[in-house]
Every structure is written in C-alpha cells, then in structure tokens.
Write an enzyme that holds these catalytic residues in place. Sequence first.
Site, mmCIF file in Angstrom:
data_model
loop_
_atom_site.group_PDB
_atom_site.id
_atom_site.type_symbol
_atom_site.label_atom_id
_atom_site.label_comp_id
_atom_site.label_asym_id
_atom_site.label_seq_id
_atom_site.Cartn_x
_atom_site.Cartn_y
_atom_site.Cartn_z
ATOM 1 N N LYS A 1 -32.774 32.161 -22.694
ATOM 2 C CA LYS A 1 -33.787 31.141 -22.403
ATOM 3 C C LYS A 1 -33.714 29.972 -23.377
ATOM 4 O O LYS A 1 -33.513 30.161 -24.573
ATOM 5 C CB LYS A 1 -35.173 31.801 -22.466
ATOM 6 C CG LYS A 1 -36.365 30.904 -22.191
ATOM 7 C CD LYS A 1 -36.253 30.130 -20.901
ATOM 8 C CE LYS A 1 -36.035 31.001 -19.694
ATOM 9 N NZ LYS A 1 -35.657 30.209 -18.489
ATOM 10 N N GLN B 1 -43.062 31.952 -20.180
ATOM 11 C CA GLN B 1 -42.855 33.392 -19.980
ATOM 12 C C GLN B 1 -43.335 34.198 -21.189
ATOM 13 O O GLN B 1 -43.752 35.349 -21.051
ATOM 14 C CB GLN B 1 -41.374 33.699 -19.733
ATOM 15 C CG GLN B 1 -40.819 33.196 -18.413
ATOM 16 C CD GLN B 1 -40.157 31.846 -18.547
ATOM 17 O OE1 GLN B 1 -40.591 31.013 -19.338
ATOM 18 N NE2 GLN B 1 -39.111 31.606 -17.774
ATOM 19 N N ASP C 1 -28.889 36.391 -20.778
ATOM 20 C CA ASP C 1 -28.589 36.190 -19.358
ATOM 21 C C ASP C 1 -27.101 36.255 -19.070
ATOM 22 O O ASP C 1 -26.690 36.528 -17.944
ATOM 23 C CB ASP C 1 -29.165 34.851 -18.889
ATOM 24 C CG ASP C 1 -30.681 34.930 -18.868
ATOM 25 O OD1 ASP C 1 -31.296 34.716 -19.928
ATOM 26 O OD2 ASP C 1 -31.232 35.260 -17.811
HETATM 27 O O1 MRU Z 1 -35.800 32.055 -16.508
HETATM 28 P P1 MRU Z 1 -36.049 33.513 -16.749
HETATM 29 O O2 MRU Z 1 -37.490 33.824 -16.976
HETATM 30 O O3 MRU Z 1 -35.421 34.372 -15.692
HETATM 31 O O4 MRU Z 1 -35.292 33.792 -18.102
HETATM 32 C C1 MRU Z 1 -35.290 35.087 -18.629
HETATM 33 C C2 MRU Z 1 -34.607 35.188 -19.926
HETATM 34 O O5 MRU Z 1 -34.037 34.242 -20.443
HETATM 35 C C3 MRU Z 1 -34.572 36.534 -20.547
HETATM 36 O O6 MRU Z 1 -34.611 36.443 -21.936
HETATM 37 C C4 MRU Z 1 -33.269 37.208 -20.143
HETATM 38 O O7 MRU Z 1 -33.135 37.188 -18.745
HETATM 39 C C5 MRU Z 1 -33.188 38.585 -20.614
HETATM 40 S S1 MRU Z 1 -34.238 39.612 -19.638
HETATM 41 C C6 MRU Z 1 -34.106 41.210 -20.030
#
Ligand code: MRU
Length: 351
Positions: free
Chosen positions: A253, A201, A242
């Site tokens: 993440k 990402q 999250d």
């Molecule tokens: O697995 P993902 O791509 O949904 O993980 C996203 C993250 O870990 C972001 O850092 C988190 O959701 C914050 S988004 C504003």
Amino acid sequence: MRIGNTSHRSITALADASGVSIIDQTVLPHQLTRLSLKSLHDCAHAIAAMQVRGAPLIGITGAYGLALALREGASDALARTAHATLNATRPTAVNLRWALDRVLNCVLPLPLAQRADAAWALCNALAEEDVATNRAIGEHGLTVLRSLKPKCGDRLQIMTHCNAGWLATVDWGTALAPIYLAHDAGVPLHVWVSETRPRNQGAALTAWELAQHGVPHTLIADNASGHLIQRAEVDAVMVGADRITARGDVANKIGTYMKALAAHAHGVPFYVAAPWSTIDLTLQDGVSEIPIESRSGDEVLWFNGARTTPVQTQAFNPAFDVTPAHLLTAIITERGTLAPGDVQKSSPSLV
Ligand code: MRU
C-alpha cells in the site's frame, strides 16, 4: 476471527453452493454487512469496488468468480475470457493471477461437464489453504516478535500500515497474524495503526479488527510515522505485500516505502509478512516492473463526502509503492522467515 463472541471469515461459500458470502468492506467499521456474490460479474465488481480487498482475499474471490463463470459456460475460450476479465480488476496484487491460474490449470485438462464442479471444489480448498497459510505466517512471525525487546516501556510497539489482517485474507491475516498470536500468548504489545489515506484501510479496517480482538492500538495520521520512529517509539514495522519480486522488492500500500526509509534510517526492523502466492519470480526490479494501480483522483480530492480542494485541483492517486529489498529486515512466509535476497533460491519450485 472474532466479532464479539462469534467467529467469522471474510469469505465463505454459501451453504447451497450458489455463490459466496463476503463482508462488504466499504461500509466498515460502521456496518457489518454480508453480501452474496453469485456470478463472475458480482465477483469482479466486488474486487474492483473494493468490497473485498487485500491481496490474498482478492485472489480467493477471483477464483470463486471463475468457478461461477464456468457454470455459465465451460469451454476453453469462455474460461480464458473469464480469467482475463477477473485478472483485469486490480493489477498490482499477483495473488489474483496466481489463484485464477490455479483454477484454470485445474479445469482445462478436464471434460467440459466436470469443469465447474472441479473449480468449485478447488476454490473451497484454496480458501482452506489460505487459512492454514496465514496461521503458519503467524507462527513464524510470533517467533520474530518474541525475539524483539521493547525499547521503551514493557510492551512491544509494532507499527503497521493499511490492512493486512483477517479482512485482507480468508482468516488470520498476514502482518496481523503474528500480532494476534502474540497477543493471545500474553506477549505485551501495542500497535500503531496508520490511517492509510486515501481509503483509510488502517482506520476503518485494521483498527476495527484490532478492537474486536482486544489488541491495544492507537491510530495515527500517516504523516506521524517518521516522528514516532525517530523518537524510538516503534520496535518494529510489520506490513503485508501485494507482490514480491525474485530479488525481494515489495509492492504494498502507498506509504509503505516512506515507513521503510524512516525505519532504515533509525535502525528499526522492517518486516513484510506474505504468503508464497505473493511472490512473482518473473520479475526482478520491483520499481520498474511491478504494475502500480492508479485509482480515481476523487479518492484524494474528497474526504467524508466533502471536497477538500479547489474545484480546479487535479489529484494523482497511486495505490501502491515499492520498497526495495535492501530496506527490509526479513520476509515472513508460511515456509519460514527469509532474508529478502533469499526469495529466489527458496522458491517452492527450487526446494
Ligand atoms: O488496496 P488494498 O486495500 O487491496 O491494499 C491492501 C494492501 O496493500 C495490503 O497491505 C496487502 O494486500 C497485503 S494483505 C494481506
């Protein structure tokens, strides 16, 4: 936010209100493709397949999915089943449950005939609220960034992880919102973007966003983070979240925790930027209580369409980790910047 000269949001209601339009994040940065989601199934699939991802965005997408489901049947039982189906798509980001609860709590007291329209109107309001929330996080984060002094050179060196930019929200982002505002305000800065294996990402989404906005940045392998922090090449780490527990533990993440350990060891400030919808006051100890999504081992075993290991090798693929509150400098929210230990006492229900 800008893509070229045009302004985009990661999710928008279709003009005829028959569904929503999203950016398919699985094909970025090579293709900018918008998809229409017109049913609960479409929304649930988009979240599970990570065509949309990022805690706030999966919340808004899930909410629209519930609103679309109510058009097919609006009884309490069907509404609760749709809520459960969408909530099961991804387990770690609590924003999904938060948004689904908002919709369910709005419609259950209403007559059946009014439920679908009321849910749709609420989803549009939640999407607008998300934009305002992230802009406010950006303003508070800008104050934080302005308070930092570059350790070397004349520009701030900010490290981020995963994608907590506008693609992870409706607009602006969380961790990237302060960076966009600082860049637009002329604060000289440069962003270290860690690639965020296994789904990349950082490489595919954060680097793309920053490039579109003209923010100076450099991609690094995840394993380079400690090296840069140790050599005083990082003035602050800024990440999203999250789920945040009442005592301030943060799920984000996978790989966030290692960065926090390195930052703590070297006295580098570590900031988490997140909306209140990411706070889960029902939990205290993040390590033992936050559900961590485990994804397919194939995401680790394969890279760019090629298997990187012997066929006998198995992979384990936790998608998130938990950073304990004591490793954080502060949590930047739309309500202001808090010490991690102040989450519970500052909760909206208590102030
Ligand atoms: O697995 P993902 O791509 O949904 O993980 C996203 C993250 O870990 C972001 O850092 C988190 O959701 C914050 S988004 C504003």
